[in-house]
Design a protein around this motif. Structure first.
Motif, PDB file in Angstrom:
ATOM      1  N   SER A 226      33.126  59.417  24.119  1.00  0.00           N
ATOM      2  CA  SER A 226      33.082  58.433  23.138  1.00  0.00           C
ATOM      3  C   SER A 226      34.886  58.258  23.673  1.00  0.00           C
ATOM      4  CB  SER A 226      32.991  59.274  21.871  1.00  0.00           C
ATOM      5  OG  SER A 226      34.303  59.954  21.662  1.00  0.00           O
ATOM      6  N   LYS A 227      36.413  58.606  23.684  1.00  0.00           N
ATOM      7  CA  LYS A 227      37.095  58.005  23.982  1.00  0.00           C
ATOM      8  C   LYS A 227      37.932  57.621  24.699  1.00  0.00           C
ATOM      9  CE  LYS A 227      38.986  61.932  20.419  1.00  0.00           C
ATOM     10  NZ  LYS A 227      39.730  62.676  20.305  1.00  0.00           N
ATOM     11  N   VAL A 228      36.544  58.050  26.169  1.00  0.00           N
ATOM     12  CA  VAL A 228      37.276  57.641  27.261  1.00  0.00           C
ATOM     13  C   VAL A 228      37.499  55.132  27.179  1.00  0.00           C
ATOM     14  CG1 VAL A 228      36.292  56.252  29.794  1.00  0.00           C
ATOM     15  CG2 VAL A 228      35.934  58.603  28.415  1.00  0.00           C
ATOM     16  N   ALA A 229      36.459  54.887  26.554  1.00  0.00           N
ATOM     17  CA  ALA A 229      36.888  53.379  25.869  1.00  0.00           C
ATOM     18  C   ALA A 229      38.110  53.049  25.388  1.00  0.00           C
ATOM     19  CB  ALA A 229      36.021  53.181  25.732  1.00  0.00           C
ATOM     20  N   ASN A 230      38.913  53.748  25.234  1.00  0.00           N
ATOM     21  CA  ASN A 230      39.895  53.743  24.054  1.00  0.00           C
ATOM     22  C   ASN A 230      40.997  53.584  24.902  1.00  0.00           C
ATOM     23  OD1 ASN A 230      37.875  53.702  21.879  1.00  0.00           O
ATOM     24  ND2 ASN A 230      38.516  55.873  21.280  1.00  0.00           N
ATOM     25  N   GLY A 231      42.352  52.534  24.598  1.00  0.00           N
ATOM     26  CA  GLY A 231      43.502  52.383  25.195  1.00  0.00           C
ATOM     27  C   GLY A 231      43.446  51.488  26.367  1.00  0.00           C
ATOM     28  N   SER A 232      44.287  51.261  26.859  1.00  0.00           N
ATOM     29  CA  SER A 232      44.501  50.438  27.908  1.00  0.00           C
ATOM     30  C   SER A 232      43.390  50.574  29.627  1.00  0.00           C
ATOM     31  CB  SER A 232      46.263  50.151  28.740  1.00  0.00           C
ATOM     32  OG  SER A 232      46.455  51.279  28.594  1.00  0.00           O
ATOM     33  N   VAL A 233      43.425  49.834  30.091  1.00  0.00           N
ATOM     34  CA  VAL A 233      42.026  50.151  31.763  1.00  0.00           C
ATOM     35  C   VAL A 233      43.898  50.460  32.491  1.00  0.00           C
ATOM     36  CG1 VAL A 233      41.108  49.503  33.155  1.00  0.00           C
ATOM     37  CG2 VAL A 233      40.324  49.012  30.772  1.00  0.00           C
ATOM     38  N   PHE A 234      44.568  49.307  32.720  1.00  0.00           N
ATOM     39  CA  PHE A 234      45.515  49.684  33.401  1.00  0.00           C
ATOM     40  C   PHE A 234      47.037  49.977  32.998  1.00  0.00           C
ATOM     41  CE2 PHE A 234      48.535  47.707  36.114  1.00  0.00           C
ATOM     42  CZ  PHE A 234      48.554  48.345  37.558  1.00  0.00           C
ATOM     43  N   GLY A 340      47.231  57.511  37.784  1.00  0.00           N
ATOM     44  CA  GLY A 340      47.732  57.173  37.132  1.00  0.00           C
ATOM     45  C   GLY A 340      48.286  56.154  36.435  1.00  0.00           C
ATOM     46  N   LEU A 341      47.643  54.800  37.193  1.00  0.00           N
ATOM     47  CA  LEU A 341      47.975  53.961  36.744  1.00  0.00           C
ATOM     48  C   LEU A 341      46.816  53.534  36.068  1.00  0.00           C
ATOM     49  CD1 LEU A 341      49.133  52.590  40.924  1.00  0.00           C
ATOM     50  CD2 LEU A 341      50.205  52.617  38.487  1.00  0.00           C
ATOM     51  N   LEU A 342      44.828  54.043  36.443  1.00  0.00           N
ATOM     52  CA  LEU A 342      44.541  53.810  35.297  1.00  0.00           C
ATOM     53  C   LEU A 342      44.009  54.621  35.015  1.00  0.00           C
ATOM     54  CD1 LEU A 342      42.141  52.318  38.722  1.00  0.00           C
ATOM     55  CD2 LEU A 342      43.294  50.547  36.915  1.00  0.00           C
ATOM     56  N   PRO A 343      44.392  54.779  33.694  1.00  0.00           N
ATOM     57  CA  PRO A 343      44.391  55.544  32.564  1.00  0.00           C
ATOM     58  C   PRO A 343      42.958  56.282  32.009  1.00  0.00           C
ATOM     59  CG  PRO A 343      46.185  54.344  31.734  1.00  0.00           C
ATOM     60  CD  PRO A 343      45.431  53.213  32.562  1.00  0.00           C
ATOM     61  N   ILE A 344      42.577  54.768  32.149  1.00  0.00           N
ATOM     62  CA  ILE A 344      40.394  54.772  31.525  1.00  0.00           C
ATOM     63  C   ILE A 344      39.930  55.765  32.600  1.00  0.00           C
ATOM     64  CG2 ILE A 344      39.982  52.652  32.894  1.00  0.00           C
ATOM     65  CD1 ILE A 344      37.463  51.750  30.543  1.00  0.00           C
ATOM     66  N   VAL A 345      40.319  55.163  33.826  1.00  0.00           N
ATOM     67  CA  VAL A 345      39.844  56.384  35.324  1.00  0.00           C
ATOM     68  C   VAL A 345      40.345  58.425  34.175  1.00  0.00           C
ATOM     69  CG1 VAL A 345      39.744  57.600  37.260  1.00  0.00           C
ATOM     70  CG2 VAL A 345      39.257  54.915  36.391  1.00  0.00           C
ATOM     71  N   GLY A 346      41.285  58.372  34.130  1.00  0.00           N
ATOM     72  CA  GLY A 346      41.698  59.436  33.359  1.00  0.00           C
ATOM     73  C   GLY A 346      41.595  60.058  32.412  1.00  0.00           C
ATOM     74  N   ARG A 347      40.725  59.158  31.401  1.00  0.00           N
ATOM     75  CA  ARG A 347      40.161  59.910  30.346  1.00  0.00           C
ATOM     76  C   ARG A 347      38.965  60.488  30.643  1.00  0.00           C
ATOM     77  NH1 ARG A 347      43.226  55.265  28.580  1.00  0.00           N
ATOM     78  NH2 ARG A 347      41.276  54.169  28.568  1.00  0.00           N
ATOM     79  N   LEU A 348      38.252  59.804  31.642  1.00  0.00           N
ATOM     80  CA  LEU A 348      37.064  59.936  31.864  1.00  0.00           C
ATOM     81  C   LEU A 348      37.305  61.597  32.401  1.00  0.00           C
ATOM     82  CD1 LEU A 348      33.710  59.655  32.583  1.00  0.00           C
ATOM     83  CD2 LEU A 348      34.461  58.326  35.153  1.00  0.00           C
ATOM     84  N   VAL A 349      38.091  61.594  33.665  1.00  0.00           N
ATOM     85  CA  VAL A 349      38.101  62.675  34.125  1.00  0.00           C
ATOM     86  C   VAL A 349      38.994  63.946  32.874  1.00  0.00           C
ATOM     87  CG1 VAL A 349      39.499  64.022  35.945  1.00  0.00           C
ATOM     88  CG2 VAL A 349      38.737  62.330  36.098  1.00  0.00           C
ATOM     89  N   ALA A 350      39.099  63.496  31.799  1.00  0.00           N
ATOM     90  CA  ALA A 350      39.995  64.600  30.793  1.00  0.00           C
ATOM     91  C   ALA A 350      38.692  64.895  30.277  1.00  0.00           C
ATOM     92  CB  ALA A 350      40.914  63.291  30.330  1.00  0.00           C
TER      93      ALA A 350
END
Length: 458
Positions: A226-234, A340-350
């Motif tokens: 649910s939190k993957v979409a929260n925050g900046s993409v780049f 590191g440049l795409l926090p949204i992908v990082g949140r997905l993996v997290a």
């Protein structure tokens, strides 16, 4: 068909670590490396950020910086240039060895600025020491390297167990049988894929287990996306986001001790990966690897990160998959930079549940220990002094794993140096090997004895 045969012959003539497998395989196997070490690379910035009293968004900057710098450090280590980089399949990331010392600096009034300043200076000192430090390769025969590699695997197993239990000791579901069951299911998937006839499927066993384990966890309500979409993409890591570094003597001194520990562990990892890959590791290669380690560590605070080191869990992945190409790991470095440049992908993996990573980690870390045991099998135990070196080194390496308060009452520099089972075993094995095999008086006085177990043989 003829071209395929030529291609195959060319690859066979190239050392395993220098083989290029093609972009598709690089990306797939590289992603597997990232998933393996992701929990380990984001844990230190989260722990340090929480101790520094940062808001969640600020901790996010530390995490993004850890991924970004880890990617750069990995590419430097694997691709390398003159005098920098071991050019072996080694993944780099924030070192756990420095966490306790950084927490002490941060929480005793120095703040993050002092921690960053200490890391910069200590890393530059490590850079100067690298050529001398690399000369210790002659003190790393199989009796020493086997102990160190075995202890790397053993010391990582508690990490896998924590992941299996849920990752957070303060959470309500810590140690819940459901967590253990999810980890066991992931482990079962690894074993099933490892039994398949297809070599590709066997090599992708860890990645497939993590992916399928996450899907199963999501269907069972254990994964929260649910939190993957929260925050900046780049977002590009800010330079000196937390202010300019501050240089304090005591903080620098304590980080220099940590640097020596990290250099010892990185040396052990380089030797371990060299054994697994089947490639010669000499003092020059260790020196190049340590220089890459220290250079990336010195640059890390500029972007908001900390000391970099080789990740032992990825040594296990190389061993279990048989994928030895450094270009695969360099691609993993590229993926880390993107994360590191795409926090949204990082949140997905997290969002991958910790028990899933724990199930895979049991195999990975156990494989590292098994690689060490394989090296120890080369040792002649009829020579009694080798038995003493192995027995004592492994036992002393186990002390901080069995009881992490063992060195609590010792001076800070002692507890920093010996709190890791890897550095404890490494230091003990090196010193005992010098005592038994390099000092003239010891070599004369130590008699070669036959063990009782062999006394019945002619």
């Amino acid at each position: 068909m003829h071209n395929d045969k030529i291609d195959s012959e060319v690859r066979a003539s190239v050392s395993a670590e220098h083989q290029y497998l093609g972009m598709n395989k690089n990306v797939i196997y590289g992603l597997q490396h990232v998933l393996t070490m992701y929990g380990g690379i984001i844990a230190p910035p989260i722990i340090i950020g929480a101790a520094a009293g940062l808001e969640a968004s600020e901790i996010g900057f530390l995490v993004a910086a850890a991924l970004f710098v880890g990617g750069i450090a990995t590419m430097l280590q694997t691709l390398g240039f003159k005098h920098f980089g071991a050019k072996l399949p080694i993944v780099q990331g924030v070192s756990f060895a420095g966490v306790a010392t950084i927490l002490a600096i941060v929480t005793t009034g120095g703040g993050l600025a002092s921690a960053f300043g200490a890391v910069i200076v200590a890393s530059l000192i490590g850079l100067l020491l690298a050529p001398f430090f690399s000369k210790i390769i002659r003190f790393f025969p199989p009796v020493v390297t086997g102990c160190v590699i075995t202890m790397i695997g053993i010391s990582l197993l508690p990490v896998a167990i924590r992941w299996m239990m849920g990752g957070n000791p303060k959470a309500e579901n810590w140690g819940d049988p459901a967590n253990i069951g999810l980890a066991a299911m992931t482990l079962a998937i690894v074993i099933i894929f490892s039994m398949l006839k297809s070599q590709l499927m066997r090599r992708l066993a860890i990645l497939m287990a993590i992916a399928l384990g996450t899907i199963i966890a999501s269907l069972a309500g254990f994964a929260d996306f649910s939190k993957v979409a929260n925050g900046s993409v780049f977002a590009f890591p800010h330079i000196f986001h937390f202010g300019m570094p501050v240089f304090e003597f005591t903080a620098i001194l304590s980080m220099v001790i940590v640097t020596l520990v990290i250099m010892t562990e990185t040396t052990a990892d380089i030797i371990a990966i060299g054994e697994i890959v089947g490639s010669k590791v000499d003092s020059k290669r260790i020196g190049d690897g340590l220089r890459a380690d220290m250079l990336s560590s010195a640059v890390a605070p500029i972007f908001g990160s900390f000391m970099q080191t080789a990740f032992a869990q990825n040594v296990g992945l190389v061993a279990i998959t048989g994928i030895k190409s450094r270009f695969v790991v360099a691609t993993a470095g590229g993926i880390l930079i993107v994360l590191g440049l795409l926090p949204i992908v990082g949140r997905l993996v997290a969002a991958i549940p910790m028990p899933v990573l724990g199930g895979a980690g049991i195999v990975l870390f156990g494989t590292v220990a098994a690689s060490g045991i394989r090296t120890l099998a080369k040792v002649d135990y009829n020579d009694h002094k080798n038995l003493i070196i192995v027995a004592t080194s492994l036992a002393i390496g186990m002390i901080p794993i069995a009881n992490n308060e063992f060195y609590a009452q010792f001076p800070k520099w002692v507890s920093t140096l010996l709190h890791s089972g890897i550095s404890s075993a490494c230091i003990t094995a090196i010193l005992l090997n010098i005592l038994f095999n390099h000092l003239p008086f010891a070599k004369k006085s130590v008699e070669t004895t036959t063990l009782p177990i062999n006394s019945g043989h002619s």
